[in-house]
Motif scaffolding. Sequence first.
Motif, PDB file in Angstrom:
ATOM      1  N   THR A   1      -0.600  11.964 -10.970  1.00  0.00           N
ATOM      2  CA  THR A   1      -1.139  11.310 -12.074  1.00  0.00           C
ATOM      3  C   THR A   1      -0.498  10.384 -12.810  1.00  0.00           C
ATOM      4  OG1 THR A   1      -2.723  13.218 -12.229  1.00  0.00           O
ATOM      5  CG2 THR A   1      -3.061  11.715 -13.976  1.00  0.00           C
TER       6      THR A   1
ATOM      7  N   LEU B   1     -11.462   7.162 -17.493  1.00  0.00           N
ATOM      8  CA  LEU B   1     -10.491   7.599 -16.131  1.00  0.00           C
ATOM      9  C   LEU B   1      -9.013   7.953 -16.498  1.00  0.00           C
ATOM     10  CD1 LEU B   1     -12.130   6.005 -13.107  1.00  0.00           C
ATOM     11  CD2 LEU B   1     -12.375   8.336 -13.766  1.00  0.00           C
ATOM     12  N   PHE B   2      -8.380   6.652 -17.090  1.00  0.00           N
ATOM     13  CA  PHE B   2      -7.037   6.683 -17.775  1.00  0.00           C
ATOM     14  C   PHE B   2      -7.011   7.357 -19.030  1.00  0.00           C
ATOM     15  CE2 PHE B   2      -7.510   3.771 -14.288  1.00  0.00           C
ATOM     16  CZ  PHE B   2      -6.071   3.595 -13.657  1.00  0.00           C
TER      17      PHE B   2
ATOM     18  N   LEU C   1       0.104   7.226 -11.324  1.00  0.00           N
ATOM     19  CA  LEU C   1      -1.044   6.371 -11.160  1.00  0.00           C
ATOM     20  C   LEU C   1      -1.379   5.684 -12.191  1.00  0.00           C
ATOM     21  CD1 LEU C   1      -3.392   8.707  -8.907  1.00  0.00           C
ATOM     22  CD2 LEU C   1      -2.128   6.523  -7.955  1.00  0.00           C
TER      23      LEU C   1
ATOM     24  N   ILE D   1       0.934   2.309 -12.542  1.00  0.00           N
ATOM     25  CA  ILE D   1       1.188   1.377 -11.674  1.00  0.00           C
ATOM     26  C   ILE D   1      -0.343   0.763 -11.486  1.00  0.00           C
ATOM     27  CG2 ILE D   1       2.820   2.425 -10.142  1.00  0.00           C
ATOM     28  CD1 ILE D   1      -0.019   2.411  -8.423  1.00  0.00           C
TER      29      ILE D   1
ATOM     30  N   ASN E   1     -12.970   2.862 -16.865  1.00  0.00           N
ATOM     31  CA  ASN E   1     -11.323   2.907 -16.730  1.00  0.00           C
ATOM     32  C   ASN E   1     -10.859   3.515 -17.773  1.00  0.00           C
ATOM     33  OD1 ASN E   1     -11.587   2.042 -14.151  1.00  0.00           O
ATOM     34  ND2 ASN E   1     -10.339   0.083 -14.311  1.00  0.00           N
TER      35      ASN E   1
ATOM     36  N   LEU F   1      -2.581  -1.865  -8.489  1.00  0.00           N
ATOM     37  CA  LEU F   1      -2.586  -2.570  -7.180  1.00  0.00           C
ATOM     38  C   LEU F   1      -3.729  -3.643  -7.523  1.00  0.00           C
ATOM     39  CD1 LEU F   1      -1.715  -3.426  -4.525  1.00  0.00           C
ATOM     40  CD2 LEU F   1      -3.249  -1.436  -3.708  1.00  0.00           C
TER      41      LEU F   1
ATOM     42  N   ARG G   1       1.078  10.679  -5.124  1.00  0.00           N
ATOM     43  CA  ARG G   1      -0.077  10.235  -5.940  1.00  0.00           C
ATOM     44  C   ARG G   1      -0.203  11.035  -7.370  1.00  0.00           C
ATOM     45  NH1 ARG G   1      -3.760  10.288  -2.431  1.00  0.00           N
ATOM     46  NH2 ARG G   1      -5.376  10.330  -3.755  1.00  0.00           N
TER      47      ARG G   1
ATOM     48  N   SER H   1       2.275   1.672  -3.499  1.00  0.00           N
ATOM     49  CA  SER H   1       1.317   2.169  -4.357  1.00  0.00           C
ATOM     50  C   SER H   1       0.515   3.393  -4.077  1.00  0.00           C
ATOM     51  CB  SER H   1       0.109   1.112  -4.866  1.00  0.00           C
ATOM     52  OG  SER H   1      -0.440   0.811  -3.566  1.00  0.00           O
TER      53      SER H   1
ATOM     54  N   LYS I   1       0.968  -1.136   0.086  1.00  0.00           N
ATOM     55  CA  LYS I   1       0.061  -0.066   0.154  1.00  0.00           C
ATOM     56  C   LYS I   1       0.867   1.286  -0.002  1.00  0.00           C
ATOM     57  CE  LYS I   1      -4.206  -1.691   1.977  1.00  0.00           C
ATOM     58  NZ  LYS I   1      -4.851  -1.904   3.241  1.00  0.00           N
TER      59      LYS I   1
ATOM     60  N   LEU J   1      -0.884   4.395  -1.360  1.00  0.00           N
ATOM     61  CA  LEU J   1      -2.309   4.493  -0.531  1.00  0.00           C
ATOM     62  C   LEU J   1      -1.946   5.023   1.107  1.00  0.00           C
ATOM     63  CD1 LEU J   1      -4.398   1.292  -1.702  1.00  0.00           C
ATOM     64  CD2 LEU J   1      -4.841   3.758  -2.236  1.00  0.00           C
ATOM     65  N   LEU J   2      -0.839   4.490   1.329  1.00  0.00           N
ATOM     66  CA  LEU J   2      -0.287   4.755   2.671  1.00  0.00           C
ATOM     67  C   LEU J   2       0.860   5.807   2.696  1.00  0.00           C
ATOM     68  CD1 LEU J   2      -0.747   1.344   4.623  1.00  0.00           C
ATOM     69  CD2 LEU J   2      -2.299   3.250   4.377  1.00  0.00           C
TER      70      LEU J   2
END
Lengths: 331, 247
Positions: A91, A123-124, A94, A97, A120, A99, A89, A69, A66, A71-72
């Motif tokens: 763009t 979005l991508f 993201l 990668i 998707n 997850l 994070r 990627s 995490k 998230l944390l």
Amino acid sequence: MIHVSNLSKSYRVHRRPPGLAAALRSLVRRKYENVHAISELSFDIAPGERVGFLGPNGAGKTTALKILSGLLYPTSGKVTVGGFTPHERRTDFLRSITLVMGQKQQLLWDLPPAETFAMNRALFDLPKREAAAIQNELVELLQIGPLLGKPCRQLSLGERMKCELVAALLHRPKVLFLDEPTIGLDVSMQSQLRNFIRHYNETTGATILLTSHYMADVAALCPRVIVIDKGRLIYDGDLKALVRRIRPEKRITLHFSSVPAPGSLDRLGNCVSHSESQAIMSVPAAQVTDAVRAALEQLPIADISVEDPPLEEIMREFLGGERPGTGGGTP
Amino acid sequence: MVAYRSEFLVWILSMNMPLVMMALWTAVAADGPVGRFGQRDFVSYYLGMFIVRILAGSWLVWELTMEIRSGTLATRLLRPIHPLWAFSATQLAAVPMRVIVLSPLVVVLYWVAGARLPLHDPARVAIVVAAIAGAWLLLFLVMAIIGMLAAYVESALSVFDLWLAAQSILSGFLVPLELMPAWVARVARVLPFRYILGFPVETLIGLESNATALRDLGVQWLFIAGALVATIALWRRALRRFAAFGG
């Protein structure tokens, strides 16, 4: 591609004993303690590598994935993935990668997978034709054509996992973080997914970091493993080297055409298990040739095979006691 | 499908609260006007409230708290689009469906009950559009702020219940603010609640002059600016806390 240096992550966790009195007390005075999920973890992964990330439950594998990627937030230490700092994070990060978590899903639950794929794509910001070509290729590889129009909630676990992979790979990520991607799947489905992941790695050159409790996943996919326990690195190197260190013996499986004479197995090595029709022997690697020759000459052999001991057994032994340290095999 | 239909029914019923208030207040006004509100004014007011709720409603707080607590927000965080943009797109996409489903009711009430929606002046129309857009945005941001508290407290929805309780009184939802004691109406003007419901409704049905409506529009967008700054600041902090709820 992935650089991790002295990474640490700790959580502040509220603790209280069970019961009403403790619950009321905790309203006034709450006790917290710091839980160190990851401590001073360092490793590097080169582009295109497939690396298994292993450790017992609670070792910190998912936490590390995490963080990698984005998230944390790490508590301390430095992490870069493809030159990006994950928790920022950005763009472009993201887009590079993905997850995949076997126990979480990104598919839109009430809609067919095709709708998630379309979302998707938007979005991508993928060009329509390019996205369609990638989708068709992935759909064909995973053989999920008939599932595209079926509501996600009506798919089986294995079917959903395949669709998850397509959704996660539509944007052709350069780095794949796979957290238990085959959890709950039957043996045949696990094998299909492994083949697919390997194919993706070989055709796109993507870097793969995989956690799995199924050692078959690791054995089939990952030449290199990173093992952590209680958040600390305990091994980083070649999987085969780890196997040789922990269990220098090989397993010889003998299938008999008739019941062998009593005591005839003793000369070959240690007998792990045996029945009237089959025996499994543990033999030092250097003596395998002699043992096989002796078996063929002296026993009623119908079939014979030589393998490493099961990886589960090796990991259990490794995590249970012996610690050979880092393997120094980091490329 | 049964689940969806029943959910839809519950939603329709919850949207109809202004119509219940309309029935109540028109009954009260049967014997004579309350303040400057006659029966027709109450019909207009609550029809306006109904319209504003259709156009400017949001359910972000429930979605966001649930996603933070369950960890499913992680999926959104992995996409190259800010989760609040994604949430806003989902919610705005629902507006046309709400309009299609509920507009027959609005039309019937407009003709049968004789509501007044004086939208002949283009300047007024522009103010109404800006006020309703502002109401949606303000509510969305407030819900984002309260929803993000889920990263800090166990029940952010209880905080939102408090907000809703205050909003139902101070926004003019239950009673038009000008029928409240003068000091309550004064307090309501400097709090954000009125700018989510009461102000766009008052503008829509022509209770305010254009000049007053423009001034209030300025106040509304000041609240929006403040809420936006708070949302951005809290979002960054909440994401650091999201760690504990990573799932």
